[in-house]
Design a protein around this motif. Structure first.
Motif, PDB file in Angstrom:
ATOM      1  N   SER A 133      40.342  45.566  31.789  1.00 12.43           N
ATOM      2  CA  SER A 133      40.051  46.980  32.476  1.00 12.43           C
ATOM      3  C   SER A 133      40.557  47.169  34.057  1.00 12.43           C
ATOM      4  O   SER A 133      40.547  45.984  34.394  1.00 12.43           O
ATOM      5  N   ARG A 134      40.567  48.171  34.223  1.00 13.00           N
ATOM      6  CA  ARG A 134      41.174  48.626  35.586  1.00 13.00           C
ATOM      7  C   ARG A 134      40.116  47.703  36.754  1.00 13.00           C
ATOM      8  O   ARG A 134      40.443  47.083  37.511  1.00 13.00           O
ATOM      9  N   ALA A 135      38.828  47.958  36.275  1.00 15.38           N
ATOM     10  CA  ALA A 135      37.633  47.253  37.309  1.00 15.38           C
ATOM     11  C   ALA A 135      37.967  45.701  37.167  1.00 15.38           C
ATOM     12  O   ALA A 135      37.621  45.025  38.330  1.00 15.38           O
ATOM     13  N   ASN A 136      38.104  45.081  36.121  1.00 20.27           N
ATOM     14  CA  ASN A 136      38.257  43.678  35.967  1.00 20.27           C
ATOM     15  C   ASN A 136      39.562  43.364  36.416  1.00 20.27           C
ATOM     16  O   ASN A 136      39.436  42.032  37.190  1.00 20.27           O
TER      17      ASN A 136
ATOM     18  N   PHE B  54      46.351  47.349  32.791  1.00 16.82           N
ATOM     19  CA  PHE B  54      46.566  45.983  33.696  1.00 16.82           C
ATOM     20  C   PHE B  54      46.559  45.060  33.072  1.00 16.82           C
ATOM     21  O   PHE B  54      45.761  44.826  31.920  1.00 16.82           O
ATOM     22  N   PHE B  55      47.262  43.970  33.389  1.00 20.07           N
ATOM     23  CA  PHE B  55      47.439  42.612  32.607  1.00 20.07           C
ATOM     24  C   PHE B  55      47.407  41.600  33.540  1.00 20.07           C
ATOM     25  O   PHE B  55      48.003  41.743  34.485  1.00 20.07           O
ATOM     26  N   VAL B  56      47.023  40.289  33.214  1.00 24.19           N
ATOM     27  CA  VAL B  56      47.344  39.068  33.804  1.00 24.19           C
ATOM     28  C   VAL B  56      47.547  38.016  32.659  1.00 24.19           C
ATOM     29  O   VAL B  56      47.609  38.392  31.521  1.00 24.19           O
ATOM     30  N   LYS B  57      48.414  37.214  33.276  1.00 19.96           N
ATOM     31  CA  LYS B  57      48.952  35.968  32.640  1.00 19.96           C
ATOM     32  C   LYS B  57      47.983  34.914  32.493  1.00 19.96           C
ATOM     33  O   LYS B  57      47.498  34.505  33.588  1.00 19.96           O
TER      34      LYS B  57
ATOM     35  N   PRO C 273      33.524  35.143  32.528  1.00 21.89           N
ATOM     36  CA  PRO C 273      34.811  35.748  32.060  1.00 21.89           C
ATOM     37  C   PRO C 273      34.959  37.101  31.999  1.00 21.89           C
ATOM     38  O   PRO C 273      33.930  37.904  31.770  1.00 21.89           O
ATOM     39  N   TYR C 274      36.122  37.450  31.803  1.00 26.26           N
ATOM     40  CA  TYR C 274      36.636  38.854  31.847  1.00 26.26           C
ATOM     41  C   TYR C 274      36.918  39.214  30.113  1.00 26.26           C
ATOM     42  O   TYR C 274      37.572  38.331  29.925  1.00 26.26           O
ATOM     43  N   PHE C 275      36.639  40.457  29.612  1.00 23.34           N
ATOM     44  CA  PHE C 275      36.954  40.739  28.325  1.00 23.34           C
ATOM     45  C   PHE C 275      38.506  41.036  28.413  1.00 23.34           C
ATOM     46  O   PHE C 275      38.930  42.071  29.281  1.00 23.34           O
TER      47      PHE C 275
ATOM     48  N   LYS D 277      40.876  39.867  20.431  1.00 21.00           N
ATOM     49  CA  LYS D 277      40.072  40.012  21.483  1.00 21.00           C
ATOM     50  C   LYS D 277      39.971  38.741  22.147  1.00 21.00           C
ATOM     51  O   LYS D 277      39.924  37.527  21.480  1.00 21.00           O
ATOM     52  N   THR D 278      39.765  38.618  23.551  1.00 18.31           N
ATOM     53  CA  THR D 278      39.782  37.571  24.381  1.00 18.31           C
ATOM     54  C   THR D 278      38.734  37.295  25.373  1.00 18.31           C
ATOM     55  O   THR D 278      38.226  38.591  25.827  1.00 18.31           O
ATOM     56  N   HIS D 279      38.496  36.142  26.001  1.00 15.47           N
ATOM     57  CA  HIS D 279      37.732  36.030  26.990  1.00 15.47           C
ATOM     58  C   HIS D 279      38.679  35.526  28.172  1.00 15.47           C
ATOM     59  O   HIS D 279      39.156  34.299  27.627  1.00 15.47           O
ATOM     60  N   VAL D 280      38.766  36.090  29.302  1.00 13.94           N
ATOM     61  CA  VAL D 280      39.687  35.552  30.284  1.00 13.94           C
ATOM     62  C   VAL D 280      38.710  34.781  31.318  1.00 13.94           C
ATOM     63  O   VAL D 280      38.095  35.190  32.136  1.00 13.94           O
TER      64      VAL D 280
END
Length: 147
Positions: A61-64, A35-38, A82-84, A102-105
């Motif tokens: 992650s699937r949940a996020n 799963f991905f977001v831009k 934020p999401y990891f 590694k990021t925080h969204v």
């Protein structure tokens, strides 16, 4: 002042023909398992009010991902923690790979792409996000991106 990736690095056009994969301008699902977001990595341009941005994909992650999707059109979603995520866009203008940083969204108001904050490492992209870049560096990126 903006460059963007059309899909995560792991996307294959053959996935588009499957029922369990999706690629839109904002979200991506591969085989119902990834799963991905831009979002945008924003970098201040020194001596200017301008911001340079990279349009990149981050795995969640699937949940996020489900949570972000549920709130996609909900006013006030920017209050979300934020999401990891892992960066899944290769930016070839950097000497070291940008994959799997590694990021925080950070979710922003409806209609705005999430802000992608890189973990504060010594990777050149992370350093540029923290310290900013010159207009000459923006030109260098533009020239390298056209090559």
């Amino acid at each position: 002042m903006h460059y963007t990736a059309d899909a995560p690095a792991v996307w294959d056009p053959a996935f588009a023909a499957t029922d369990d994969s999706l690629l839109s301008s904002d979200q991506c699902v591969i085989r119902g398992e990834h799963f991905f977001v831009k979002g945008l990595i924003e970098i201040p341009v020194l001596g200017s009010d301008e911001v340079f941005s990279w349009g990149v994909w981050v795995s969640l992650s699937r949940a996020n991902f489900a949570r972000a999707a549920d709130l996609w059109d909900t006013p006030g979603r920017e209050a979300e923690e934020p999401y990891f995520g892992w960066l899944t866009t290769e930016l070839l203008v950097y000497p070291a790979t940008t994959l799997n940083l590694k990021t925080h969204v950070h979710t922003r108001p409806v209609g705005q792409r999430p802000l992608i904050e890189l973990e504060p490492t010594d990777h050149p992209l992370a350093v540029e996000q923290r310290t900013g870049i010159t207009l000459d560096r923006v030109r260098e990126i533009a020239e390298a991106s056209r090559a």
